[in-house]
Design a protein around this motif. Sequence first.
Motif, PDB file in Angstrom:
ATOM      1  N   UNK A 160       0.811  -1.218   0.000  1.00 11.67           N
ATOM      2  CA  UNK A 160       0.000   0.000   0.000  1.00 11.67           C
ATOM      3  C   UNK A 160       0.852   1.279   0.000  1.00 11.67           C
ATOM      4  N   UNK A 161       2.120   1.141   0.373  1.00 15.21           N
ATOM      5  CA  UNK A 161       3.008   2.298   0.423  1.00 15.21           C
ATOM      6  C   UNK A 161       3.607   2.621  -0.946  1.00 15.21           C
ATOM      7  N   UNK A 162       3.306   1.812  -1.937  1.00 19.14           N
ATOM      8  CA  UNK A 162       3.892   1.984  -3.262  1.00 19.14           C
ATOM      9  C   UNK A 162       3.631   3.383  -3.802  1.00 19.14           C
ATOM     10  N   UNK A 163       4.707   4.095  -4.134  1.00 21.69           N
ATOM     11  CA  UNK A 163       4.569   5.430  -4.705  1.00 21.69           C
ATOM     12  C   UNK A 163       4.242   6.511  -3.697  1.00 21.69           C
ATOM     13  N   UNK A 164       4.268   6.176  -2.400  1.00 21.52           N
ATOM     14  CA  UNK A 164       4.018   7.181  -1.364  1.00 21.52           C
ATOM     15  C   UNK A 164       5.358   7.654  -0.798  1.00 21.52           C
ATOM     16  N   UNK A 165       5.282   8.594   0.128  1.00 15.71           N
ATOM     17  CA  UNK A 165       6.504   9.164   0.698  1.00 15.71           C
ATOM     18  C   UNK A 165       6.746   8.680   2.122  1.00 15.71           C
ATOM     19  N   UNK A 166       7.997   8.785   2.531  1.00 15.75           N
ATOM     20  CA  UNK A 166       8.340   8.506   3.925  1.00 15.75           C
ATOM     21  C   UNK A 166       7.777   9.638   4.791  1.00 15.75           C
TER      22      UNK A 166
ATOM     23  N   UNK B  99      -0.026   8.474  -9.031  1.00 15.82           N
ATOM     24  CA  UNK B  99       0.213   7.036  -8.899  1.00 15.82           C
ATOM     25  C   UNK B  99      -0.566   6.245  -9.955  1.00 15.82           C
ATOM     26  N   UNK B 100      -1.691   6.781 -10.395  1.00 15.64           N
ATOM     27  CA  UNK B 100      -2.518   6.087 -11.386  1.00 15.64           C
ATOM     28  C   UNK B 100      -1.900   6.132 -12.776  1.00 15.64           C
ATOM     29  N   UNK B 101      -0.931   6.990 -12.983  1.00 19.05           N
ATOM     30  CA  UNK B 101      -0.325   7.166 -14.305  1.00 19.05           C
ATOM     31  C   UNK B 101       1.087   6.602 -14.393  1.00 19.05           C
ATOM     32  N   UNK B 102       1.573   6.013 -13.304  1.00 16.40           N
ATOM     33  CA  UNK B 102       2.899   5.397 -13.316  1.00 16.40           C
ATOM     34  C   UNK B 102       2.729   3.884 -13.441  1.00 16.40           C
ATOM     35  N   UNK B 103       3.422   3.299 -14.418  1.00 15.11           N
ATOM     36  CA  UNK B 103       3.348   1.847 -14.619  1.00 15.11           C
ATOM     37  C   UNK B 103       4.744   1.245 -14.455  1.00 15.11           C
ATOM     38  N   UNK B 104       4.782   0.016 -13.951  1.00 12.94           N
ATOM     39  CA  UNK B 104       6.052  -0.580 -13.510  1.00 12.94           C
ATOM     40  C   UNK B 104       6.127  -2.057 -13.897  1.00 12.94           C
TER      41      UNK B 104
ATOM     42  N   UNK C 132       9.785  13.199 -10.304  1.00 14.25           N
ATOM     43  CA  UNK C 132       8.484  12.563 -10.053  1.00 14.25           C
ATOM     44  C   UNK C 132       8.571  11.040  -9.960  1.00 14.25           C
ATOM     45  N   UNK C 133       9.670  10.449 -10.438  1.00 13.13           N
ATOM     46  CA  UNK C 133       9.823   9.002 -10.345  1.00 13.13           C
ATOM     47  C   UNK C 133      10.318   8.550  -8.970  1.00 13.13           C
ATOM     48  N   UNK C 134      10.927   9.447  -8.203  1.00  9.42           N
ATOM     49  CA  UNK C 134      11.596   9.035  -6.963  1.00  9.42           C
ATOM     50  C   UNK C 134      10.699   8.289  -5.978  1.00  9.42           C
ATOM     51  N   UNK C 135       9.446   8.703  -5.761  1.00 13.25           N
ATOM     52  CA  UNK C 135       8.615   7.939  -4.808  1.00 13.25           C
ATOM     53  C   UNK C 135       8.450   6.477  -5.209  1.00 13.25           C
ATOM     54  N   UNK C 136       8.635   6.180  -6.507  1.00 16.48           N
ATOM     55  CA  UNK C 136       8.435   4.822  -7.010  1.00 16.48           C
ATOM     56  C   UNK C 136       9.734   4.031  -7.055  1.00 16.48           C
TER      57      UNK C 136
ATOM     58  N   UNK D 295      11.524  -1.367 -14.483  1.00 13.85           N
ATOM     59  CA  UNK D 295      11.239  -0.594 -15.690  1.00 13.85           C
ATOM     60  C   UNK D 295      10.042   0.259 -15.324  1.00 13.85           C
ATOM     61  N   UNK D 296      10.147   1.540 -15.557  1.00 15.03           N
ATOM     62  CA  UNK D 296       9.121   2.453 -15.043  1.00 15.03           C
ATOM     63  C   UNK D 296       8.771   3.494 -16.110  1.00 15.03           C
ATOM     64  N   UNK D 297       7.502   3.849 -16.167  1.00 14.07           N
ATOM     65  CA  UNK D 297       7.055   4.789 -17.188  1.00 14.07           C
ATOM     66  C   UNK D 297       5.915   5.651 -16.664  1.00 14.07           C
ATOM     67  N   UNK D 298       5.877   6.885 -17.141  1.00 10.68           N
ATOM     68  CA  UNK D 298       4.795   7.821 -16.826  1.00 10.68           C
ATOM     69  C   UNK D 298       3.960   7.981 -18.091  1.00 10.68           C
TER      70      UNK D 298
END
Length: 233
Positions: A47-53, A78-83, A148-152, A167-170
Motif C-alpha cells: 500500500x506504500x507503493x509510490x508514497x513518501x516517507x 500514482x494512477x499514471x505510473x506503470x512498472x 516525479x519518479x523518486x517515490x516509485x 522498468x518504469x514509465x509515466x
Amino acid sequence: MFVKNPTIILPEDPDTIVWKYLDLSKFLDLLLSKKLFMSRSDKFEDQYEGTFSEPTYEEIRKIAENNPKFLNYYKSHREKIVISSWHINEYESFAMWQIFTKNNEGLAIQSTVKRLQEALKPERKTEQFIGEVNYIDYKKEHIPFNDTFFPFLFKRKSFQYEREVRIISDVTKNNITVNDGVKIDVDINQLIEKIYIHPKSENWYKNLVIQLMEQLGFNFTIEKSDLESDILI
C-alpha cells in the motif's frame, strides 16, 4: 524506448543478472503479444507503493498548505505510473519461486540490465526508464521529490529481499486511462536470455512448456534449475 535519466540509479555493471518469475499464462501472453505488461503503481500489494516517507510527507504537507493541488498531484499521479519489476540475483531464488508461482508451476526469465535496455527499443509510444529500488526506513529517512519518479524507486526495508530493478514509465502524456496496467512493445529475443522451469514441476509440465515454445517458434535456452540438482552422498 529506453531513456537514460542521470538522476535514476542503475547497477554499475550492465551485465548484472535480473530475473522475472511468472506463471505460464503470463509467460505465454508475453510470447504471443511480444508485449511486456507493466502494472499500475497503485495496484501493487504494498500500500506504500509510490508514497513518501514520514519526513518527506511532512515537508510536502507544509508546501501544500499554500498550494493544495501540490499534494493532490502526487496522490493522483500514482494512477499514471506503470512498472515492471525484476529481481537482481546472480542465482535463482527459492524465495521468489515461492512468492510469484503457485502449485509448483511457473517459469523464471533470466536477463541482464543491458538486455532490458535493448529490449525496450521497439517501444515508441512511451518513454521507459530503468532504476534500482532503494530500501529505507519510512519513519526516519527522506525521499527526494525533485524527480516525479523518486517515490516509485523507494520501498520499506521490509522488502529488501526483493532486490528490485524496475522498468518504469509515466503515461500521463499519452492521455490514456490505465486500468490494471499497460502493455509495451519489446524485443522478446533481447528480453529473454534463458528460461528456468519451476524446479518442483512435473515432467509433463516441463515438456508442455518446451513444446509450446517450439510451436511458437522460439528456441530460448532452457536451463535446469540449481534447486533441482541431484543429491550427492
